[in-house]
Each structure stands twice: as structure tokens, then as C-alpha cells.
Design a protein around this motif. Sequence first.
Motif, short mmCIF file in Angstrom:
data_model
loop_
_atom_site.label_atom_id
_atom_site.label_comp_id
_atom_site.label_asym_id
_atom_site.label_seq_id
_atom_site.Cartn_x
_atom_site.Cartn_y
_atom_site.Cartn_z
N HIS A 32 23.49 16.37 12.79
CA HIS A 32 22.64 16.11 13.84
C HIS A 32 23.29 16.59 15.18
N ASP A 33 22.60 17.18 16.26
CA ASP A 33 23.12 17.68 17.36
C ASP A 33 23.78 16.32 18.06
N VAL A 34 24.76 16.52 18.72
CA VAL A 34 25.55 15.46 19.63
C VAL A 34 24.99 15.40 21.07
N GLY A 35 24.87 14.31 21.69
CA GLY A 35 24.37 14.36 22.74
C GLY A 35 23.73 12.88 23.08
N GLU A 36 23.11 12.68 24.30
CA GLU A 36 22.46 11.69 24.65
C GLU A 36 21.20 11.30 23.91
N PRO A 37 20.88 10.20 23.03
CA PRO A 37 19.70 10.10 22.20
C PRO A 37 18.49 9.84 23.25
N ASP A 38 17.42 10.46 22.89
CA ASP A 38 16.26 10.38 23.62
C ASP A 38 15.87 8.88 23.40
N ARG A 39 15.48 8.29 24.65
CA ARG A 39 15.20 6.83 24.43
C ARG A 39 13.95 6.48 23.80
N ARG A 40 12.95 7.31 23.85
CA ARG A 40 11.65 7.22 23.11
C ARG A 40 11.87 7.33 21.52
N ILE A 41 12.66 8.06 21.12
CA ILE A 41 12.95 8.13 19.67
C ILE A 41 13.65 6.99 19.32
N MET A 42 14.67 6.55 20.09
CA MET A 42 15.47 5.21 19.67
C MET A 42 14.54 3.85 19.56
N ALA A 43 13.55 3.77 20.39
CA ALA A 43 12.68 2.96 20.60
C ALA A 43 11.68 3.01 19.64
N PHE A 44 11.00 4.36 19.09
CA PHE A 44 10.17 4.48 18.09
C PHE A 44 11.05 3.86 16.88
N TYR A 45 12.03 4.45 16.52
CA TYR A 45 12.78 4.07 15.27
C TYR A 45 13.03 2.58 15.14
N GLU A 46 13.45 1.89 16.32
CA GLU A 46 13.59 0.46 16.13
C GLU A 46 12.65 -0.27 15.95
N GLN A 47 11.41 0.17 16.55
CA GLN A 47 9.99 -0.70 16.03
C GLN A 47 9.50 -0.24 14.84
N LEU A 48 9.55 1.12 14.31
CA LEU A 48 9.16 1.48 12.86
C LEU A 48 9.84 0.66 11.95
N ARG A 49 11.40 0.67 11.86
CA ARG A 49 12.09 -0.15 10.92
C ARG A 49 11.80 -1.74 11.15
N SER A 50 11.29 -2.14 12.44
CA SER A 50 11.09 -3.71 12.17
C SER A 50 9.78 -3.92 11.58
N ILE A 51 8.86 -2.74 11.45
CA ILE A 51 7.79 -3.07 10.53
C ILE A 51 7.99 -2.81 9.10
N HIS A 52 8.55 -1.70 8.86
CA HIS A 52 8.76 -0.89 7.53
C HIS A 52 10.36 -0.41 7.43
N PRO A 53 11.28 -1.50 7.08
CA PRO A 53 12.62 -1.46 7.08
C PRO A 53 13.13 -0.05 5.96
N ASP A 54 14.28 0.53 6.45
CA ASP A 54 14.53 1.81 5.78
C ASP A 54 16.02 1.54 5.30
N ASP A 131 7.91 -5.93 19.80
CA ASP A 131 9.12 -5.79 21.05
C ASP A 131 10.19 -6.01 20.42
N VAL A 132 11.23 -5.18 20.02
CA VAL A 132 12.25 -5.07 19.51
C VAL A 132 13.50 -4.92 20.47
N PRO A 133 14.32 -5.72 20.57
CA PRO A 133 15.66 -5.61 21.67
C PRO A 133 16.38 -4.61 21.25
N GLU A 134 16.72 -3.72 22.43
CA GLU A 134 17.53 -2.55 22.04
C GLU A 134 18.85 -2.79 21.57
N ARG A 135 19.25 -2.17 20.59
CA ARG A 135 20.58 -2.34 20.04
C ARG A 135 21.62 -1.31 20.34
N PRO A 136 22.76 -1.57 20.40
CA PRO A 136 23.97 -0.61 20.69
C PRO A 136 24.08 0.39 19.48
#
Length: 154
Positions: A32-54, A131-136
Motif C-alpha cells: 500500500h502507498d504510504v501517506g496520510e489515510p483518507d478519513r472517509r476511507i477510515m470511517a467507511f472501514y470502521e463502520q463496515l467492520r462494525s456491521i460485517h467484521p473482517d 456511530d463508531v468511535p475513531e481508533r488510532p
Amino acid sequence: MSFDLAVLALGADNDDGSARRMYEHCIAAGTHDVGEPDRRIMAFYEQLRSIHPDQGPAVEAPDCPWNSTPLSVGIDHVIMHLGLGSRSTPAIETVLRLAAHHGLAVYDPQRDDVYRVTTQRANVRSSEIPDVPERPLCGGCSMGHELGLPPATC
């Protein structure tokens, strides 16, 4: 058998070819490219896995939609390998709703189609979005996994 979907942080000026190139880069590079994660992607992923864990015991359940876990998460994308059949339908619907909510594009590499779903077309109600809290997140590789969890491929 499985099929792939990719959720991508495309800009408004990116065309459908940009989605294909981004997906192919992610698959071909193997990293994966290194850099600042897009907050939309991180929020999407956190919310998706709260419903469908991976990760964890849920991935062993017969109704788990994922054919491969954990999901591939980069600074600007989430790539999912889904199983065929009805077990994937709820996850696909969730992916489309959350992508619309966060202004993300969904790329189907099998059909070479890009979906830019609006919240209106997806019929998203804010009460449906968890509503999923942001995680480090891991700063060492920018993979998107949480600190303290073993990385998929660091």
C-alpha cells in the motif's frame, strides 16, 4: 468462488479510468502507498467492520460475506473479496450505503463499472449509519489496522 469490490477515495475530477488504474495499482503493487489515510476511507472501514467484521470469530460464521480476511485497507481504498450468493447481499447493500454516505466510489473490477452512489439514490438515513468511535491506526505501514492488532501484511 468470489468476486471483488473496491471502495475508492476518488476526487470529483477523476474519471472511471482513474478507478481502474487505482485498483490495478493496488493489486499489482502488493503493498500500500504510504501517506496520510483518507478519513472517509477510515470511517467507511470502521463502520463496515462494525456491521460485517473482517477479523475475529465472526469470520468463521457461515453467513460471513468475506471470502478473504482481513479486508485490504490502504490510505485511499478498501478492497473486498466477497463470496457468491445470498450471504453477500447484506454486505453489498451496506457497502453501497456507507460509500454513498462518505462520498466514495465503488469499483466492480469484474464488470469494469464505477458506481458513484449519492446518499439520495442509496436512500441512506443517518440512523442506519453506525456511530463508531475513531481508533488510532498503525502509523508504521498505513494499512489501516488498529494499533495492537497484528497487521495483515506489514
